[in-house]
Motif scaffolding. Structure first.
Motif, PDB file in Angstrom:
ATOM      1  N   THR A 180      35.479  49.090  47.622  1.00 51.12           N
ATOM      2  CA  THR A 180      35.621  49.859  46.384  1.00 51.12           C
ATOM      3  C   THR A 180      36.247  48.961  45.337  1.00 51.12           C
ATOM      4  O   THR A 180      37.360  48.447  45.533  1.00 51.12           O
ATOM      5  N   GLU A 181      35.549  48.758  44.237  1.00 54.51           N
ATOM      6  CA  GLU A 181      36.039  47.805  43.238  1.00 54.51           C
ATOM      7  C   GLU A 181      37.120  48.389  42.349  1.00 54.51           C
ATOM      8  O   GLU A 181      38.049  47.683  41.959  1.00 54.51           O
ATOM      9  N   ARG A 182      37.049  49.700  42.046  1.00 56.11           N
ATOM     10  CA  ARG A 182      38.030  50.317  41.151  1.00 56.11           C
ATOM     11  C   ARG A 182      38.587  51.603  41.753  1.00 56.11           C
ATOM     12  O   ARG A 182      37.908  52.274  42.532  1.00 56.11           O
ATOM     13  N   ASP A 183      39.830  51.908  41.386  1.00 59.78           N
ATOM     14  CA  ASP A 183      40.446  53.132  41.885  1.00 59.78           C
ATOM     15  C   ASP A 183      40.070  54.316  41.005  1.00 59.78           C
ATOM     16  O   ASP A 183      39.259  54.175  40.076  1.00 59.78           O
ATOM     17  N   SER A 184      40.660  55.474  41.280  1.00 58.05           N
ATOM     18  CA  SER A 184      40.304  56.696  40.546  1.00 58.05           C
ATOM     19  C   SER A 184      40.676  56.634  39.071  1.00 58.05           C
ATOM     20  O   SER A 184      40.143  57.391  38.255  1.00 58.05           O
ATOM     21  N   LYS A 185      41.569  55.705  38.702  1.00 57.55           N
ATOM     22  CA  LYS A 185      41.974  55.558  37.304  1.00 57.55           C
ATOM     23  C   LYS A 185      41.204  54.446  36.594  1.00 57.55           C
ATOM     24  O   LYS A 185      41.483  54.139  35.443  1.00 57.55           O
ATOM     25  N   HIS A 187      41.161  51.274  37.467  1.00 49.19           N
ATOM     26  CA  HIS A 187      41.811  49.974  37.584  1.00 49.19           C
ATOM     27  C   HIS A 187      41.207  49.182  38.738  1.00 49.19           C
ATOM     28  O   HIS A 187      40.800  49.751  39.751  1.00 49.19           O
ATOM     29  N   SER A 188      41.160  47.864  38.595  1.00 43.60           N
ATOM     30  CA  SER A 188      40.650  47.014  39.661  1.00 43.60           C
ATOM     31  C   SER A 188      41.551  47.116  40.892  1.00 43.60           C
ATOM     32  O   SER A 188      42.774  47.060  40.784  1.00 43.60           O
ATOM     33  N   VAL A 189      40.948  47.284  42.044  1.00 44.59           N
ATOM     34  CA  VAL A 189      41.707  47.345  43.286  1.00 44.59           C
ATOM     35  C   VAL A 189      42.159  45.937  43.647  1.00 44.59           C
ATOM     36  O   VAL A 189      41.353  45.001  43.674  1.00 44.59           O
ATOM     37  N   MET A 220      56.890  40.059  50.987  1.00 52.17           N
ATOM     38  CA  MET A 220      56.403  38.687  50.796  1.00 52.17           C
ATOM     39  C   MET A 220      54.931  38.749  50.424  1.00 52.17           C
ATOM     40  O   MET A 220      54.238  39.705  50.756  1.00 52.17           O
ATOM     41  N   CYS A 221      54.465  37.724  49.735  1.00 57.09           N
ATOM     42  CA  CYS A 221      53.060  37.697  49.334  1.00 57.09           C
ATOM     43  C   CYS A 221      52.636  36.261  49.076  1.00 57.09           C
ATOM     44  O   CYS A 221      53.286  35.542  48.318  1.00 57.09           O
ATOM     45  N   GLY A 222      51.568  35.850  49.736  1.00 54.83           N
ATOM     46  CA  GLY A 222      51.062  34.511  49.524  1.00 54.83           C
ATOM     47  C   GLY A 222      50.092  34.435  48.360  1.00 54.83           C
ATOM     48  O   GLY A 222      50.057  33.449  47.620  1.00 54.83           O
ATOM     49  N   GLU A 223      49.307  35.491  48.154  1.00 58.90           N
ATOM     50  CA  GLU A 223      48.298  35.517  47.092  1.00 58.90           C
ATOM     51  C   GLU A 223      47.990  36.963  46.749  1.00 58.90           C
ATOM     52  O   GLU A 223      47.933  37.831  47.623  1.00 58.90           O
ATOM     53  N   ARG A 224      47.822  37.249  45.453  1.00 58.75           N
ATOM     54  CA  ARG A 224      47.444  38.588  45.002  1.00 58.75           C
ATOM     55  C   ARG A 224      46.184  38.464  44.159  1.00 58.75           C
ATOM     56  O   ARG A 224      46.145  37.686  43.213  1.00 58.75           O
ATOM     57  N   MET A 225      45.160  39.212  44.527  1.00 57.29           N
ATOM     58  CA  MET A 225      43.898  39.121  43.810  1.00 57.29           C
ATOM     59  C   MET A 225      43.140  40.428  43.889  1.00 57.29           C
ATOM     60  O   MET A 225      43.472  41.315  44.693  1.00 57.29           O
ATOM     61  N   THR A 226      42.108  40.564  43.046  1.00 59.43           N
ATOM     62  CA  THR A 226      41.274  41.749  43.119  1.00 59.43           C
ATOM     63  C   THR A 226      40.373  41.639  44.346  1.00 59.43           C
ATOM     64  O   THR A 226      40.110  40.540  44.840  1.00 59.43           O
ATOM     65  N   VAL A 227      39.890  42.782  44.805  1.00 58.35           N
ATOM     66  CA  VAL A 227      38.989  42.771  45.955  1.00 58.35           C
ATOM     67  C   VAL A 227      37.711  42.011  45.608  1.00 58.35           C
ATOM     68  O   VAL A 227      37.153  41.295  46.447  1.00 58.35           O
ATOM     69  N   ARG A 228      37.244  42.146  44.377  1.00 60.83           N
ATOM     70  CA  ARG A 228      36.044  41.406  43.954  1.00 60.83           C
ATOM     71  C   ARG A 228      36.267  39.905  44.064  1.00 60.83           C
ATOM     72  O   ARG A 228      35.408  39.165  44.563  1.00 60.83           O
TER      73      ARG A 228
END
Length: 240
Positions: A180-185, A187-189, A220-228
């Motif tokens: 799913t690329e976008r949520d109910s609002k 916004h990019s997931v 902790m987080c190594g990388e944050r990105m959109t699902v696309r």
């Protein structure tokens, strides 16, 4: 010397137990497993074969344990939490290596697999006894998207029923993706990704600091990105 019990001898459990045993402080590590694990012998790690549905078995294995780190889930983990609370365990780390607690669905989560029950039970014990708990939130393990099934080797996603290669978001062998690329609002997931090796290093460093100084949640987080973007990166890596 702190005595640490790691519940689960495969994948993440194996990495945690062996790294803790070889740490500079050389912790006394015992692995709780449903079956014998001879692969731990070279690391001087003791293995207790336990029945997670037998409180006597769990109570015996937890004697003298200060810290429990769980990599199991479901009813087995709930029984382990109860046995730890009844014993002298001071700190419990549940199998919650996922997203931040504040961002998780409050109900009707199809991938919950007993998570909400475990956290509620830990809260009860922390309020009624000296056993505290801390969650290490790291998002998704990067190894889940390894093209050669490294995630399956680490047993990643097994408890949620999507642990096989190609069963979660991206299927390298079929060169397909379902997401799913976008949520109910609108916004990019987005997803947070962290390597399982970095999570292990983080946990070992936290143990070195001392559990008495731990908050209720480490993030902790190594990388944050959109699902696309994640799917595109997998596509580039596989040349598809």
């Amino acid at each position: 010397m702190m005595r640490i019990a790691v519940a689960g001898g495969r994948g993440l459990g194996f990495l945690l137990a062996t790294e803790l045993a070889q740490a500079a402080n050389a912790y006394n590590v015992v692995v709780l497993s449903r079956s014998a694990r001879p692969e731990f012998e070279p690391f001087d790690v003791q293995v207790h074969v336990v029945d997670y549905h037998d409180h006597g078995s769990l109570g015996y294995a937890l004697q003298g344990v200060d810290l429990v780190i769980s990599t199991i889930s479901g009813a087995e983990q709930l029984n382990l939490i109860d046995a730890s609370g009844r014993g002298r365990v001071r700190m419990f780390v549940p199998s919650e290596f996922e997203g931040s607690l504040s961002r998780r669905p409050s109900r009707n989560d199809p991938l919950d697999r007993g998570s909400s029950q475990a956290l509620a039970l830990l809260k009860q014990w922390s309020e009624s006894s000296r056993m505290k708990y801390t969650v290490f939130s790291c998002g998704l393990f990067m190894e889940r998207f390894h093209p050669y099934g490294l995630g399956s080797t680490f047993n990643i996603g097994h408890g949620s029923g999507v642990g096989g290669a190609g069963e979660f978001l991206v299927n390298f062998s079929m060169a397909t993706a379902e997401y799913t690329e976008r949520d109910s609002k609108g916004h990019s997931v987005r997803v947070c990704l962290t390597s399982v090796y970095d999570v292990v290093r983080f946990v070992v460093a936290a143990v070195d600091l001392g559990p008495s100084h731990w908050p209720h949640e480490f993030t902790m987080c190594g990388e944050r990105m959109t699902v696309r973007d994640l799917v595109n990166a997998c596509s580039t890596a596989s040349n598809s």
